[in-house]
Design an enzyme around this catalytic site. Structure first.
Site, PDB file in Angstrom:
ATOM      1  N   ALA A  76      82.312  41.432  -5.922  1.00 22.58           N
ATOM      2  CA  ALA A  76      82.672  41.053  -4.554  1.00 22.58           C
ATOM      3  C   ALA A  76      82.841  39.542  -4.475  1.00 22.58           C
ATOM      4  O   ALA A  76      82.554  38.818  -5.427  1.00 22.58           O
ATOM      5  CB  ALA A  76      81.586  41.521  -3.585  1.00 22.58           C
ATOM      6  N   LYS A  77      83.296  39.101  -3.318  1.00 26.56           N
ATOM      7  CA  LYS A  77      83.558  37.674  -3.124  1.00 26.56           C
ATOM      8  C   LYS A  77      82.355  36.801  -3.486  1.00 26.56           C
ATOM      9  O   LYS A  77      82.486  35.747  -4.078  1.00 26.56           O
ATOM     10  CB  LYS A  77      83.914  37.412  -1.656  1.00 26.56           C
ATOM     11  N   ARG A  78      81.165  37.304  -3.122  1.00 27.40           N
ATOM     12  CA  ARG A  78      79.986  36.469  -3.324  1.00 27.40           C
ATOM     13  C   ARG A  78      79.728  36.177  -4.806  1.00 27.40           C
ATOM     14  O   ARG A  78      78.992  35.257  -5.139  1.00 27.40           O
ATOM     15  CB  ARG A  78      78.750  37.114  -2.688  1.00 27.40           C
ATOM     16  N   HIS A  79      80.321  36.973  -5.707  1.00 26.51           N
ATOM     17  CA  HIS A  79      80.165  36.679  -7.130  1.00 26.51           C
ATOM     18  C   HIS A  79      80.970  35.446  -7.547  1.00 26.51           C
ATOM     19  O   HIS A  79      80.809  34.952  -8.660  1.00 26.51           O
ATOM     20  CB  HIS A  79      80.608  37.869  -7.990  1.00 26.51           C
ATOM     21  N   GLY A  80      81.879  35.039  -6.674  1.00 28.36           N
ATOM     22  CA  GLY A  80      82.691  33.875  -6.999  1.00 28.36           C
ATOM     23  C   GLY A  80      83.673  34.131  -8.125  1.00 28.36           C
ATOM     24  O   GLY A  80      84.034  33.213  -8.871  1.00 28.36           O
TER      25      GLY A  80
END
Ligand code: GLU
Length: 280
Positions: free
Chosen positions: A243-247
């Protein structure tokens, strides 16, 4: 019939850049067909004229080539096929399976806010309402799900060898045409998979629920049902869905950064993430 030929496809929406999850799905669809001497198609799902961008189409093609994926035949653009979708809509409308919906996003959100939250579906506010005097107002068209299911009866599909019973009722009165486009994703994807002779739809588990709707539309429109292969979603370094939070960077930025795309594709085939692609 001769040996069963496989046709699969990758069908991205050009509303942004592709991520590792897209690559994972494209590789699976590609390899399923190529492994059996079949056909792999690229379809650009650009019915959303406000969010689709030509520059994203170019980037998608460059990304796929970089991954070592080749596609067959001309690329199909859904924006070229609006008349086909409109004809299918006219047919369903003639069968009384549709109704116009004048609800704004805010009204729908309000009606859905209580009490079941996440599982809420469109509450059917506009179903059965006499709208003859309102057709000049902006509206979308919704499928009368109960009427549609009564028409088709129970449907099933094959998902990676398993027989799945379709329960489109759980998706409620889905939108089949929108205020700003004469087709919705559900309608366009269903029609195009049939029109392109797609035998095998390979896509992420996140689209499993909408397949219930697609199976219903196939039954309503007398279209063949492909086999489906809903694959697990690519996991991030912590094992959770990427997801986005994984960068995670976009494919384009990895490509522009000099990464070897074919090596990345092979990593993904083994379920591995490319080294050095993540902020840690
Ligand atoms: N166009 C859809 C997306 O980018 C995928 C369509 C599909 O695979 O059925 O999410």
């Amino acid at each position: 019939m001769g040996a069963a030929m496989i046709t699969s496809r990758f069908a991205p929406s050009p509303t942004g850049r592709l991520h590792l999850g897209h690559a994972f799905s494209a590789i699976r669809a590609h390899d399923l067909a190529r492994g059996r001497g079949g056909t792999f198609l690229l379809r650009i799902e650009d019915i959303d004229g406000t969010r689709s961008r030509p520059e994203h189409v170019e980037t998608i093609m460059a990304d796929l080539a970089w991954l070592g994926l080749t596609w067959d035949g001309p690329v199909v653009f859904q924006s070229d096929r609006l008349e086909v979708y409109a004809a299918a809509l006219a047919r369903l409308r003639g069968e009384g399976l549709f109704y116009p919906c004048f609800c704004t996003r805010a009204e729908i959100a309000e009606a859905m806010s209580a009490p079941h939250g996440a599982t809420a579906i469109y509450p059917g506010t506009c179903r059965g309402v006499d709208a003859r005097d309102r057709m000049g107002e902006p509206h979308c068209w919704r499928l009368d799900m109960a009427a549609a299911v009564a028409r088709t009866g129970q449907q099933v599909w094959n998902d990676a060898g398993e027989t799945i019973r379709a329960v489109p009722e759980e998706q409620g009165d889905v939108v089949l045409a929108r205020k700003d486009a004469p087709a919705s994703y559900h309608l366009a994807v269903t029609i195009d998979d049939a029109a392109q002779g797609v035998t095998d739809v390979v896509r992420g588990r996140d689209l499993f629920e909408v397949t219930h709707v697609h199976r219903l539309l196939q039954a309503l429109l007398d279209l063949p049902t492909p086999r489906y292969h809903h694959h697990e979603l690519l996991a991030g370094p912590d094992g959770e869905r990427l997801a986005k939070r994984h960068g995670a960077p976009t494919l384009a930025s990895l490509r522009e950064g000099g990464m070897d795309g074919r090596a990345l594709a092979d990593d993904l085939r083994r379920g591995q993430l490319p080294k050095g692609a993540f902020r840690t």
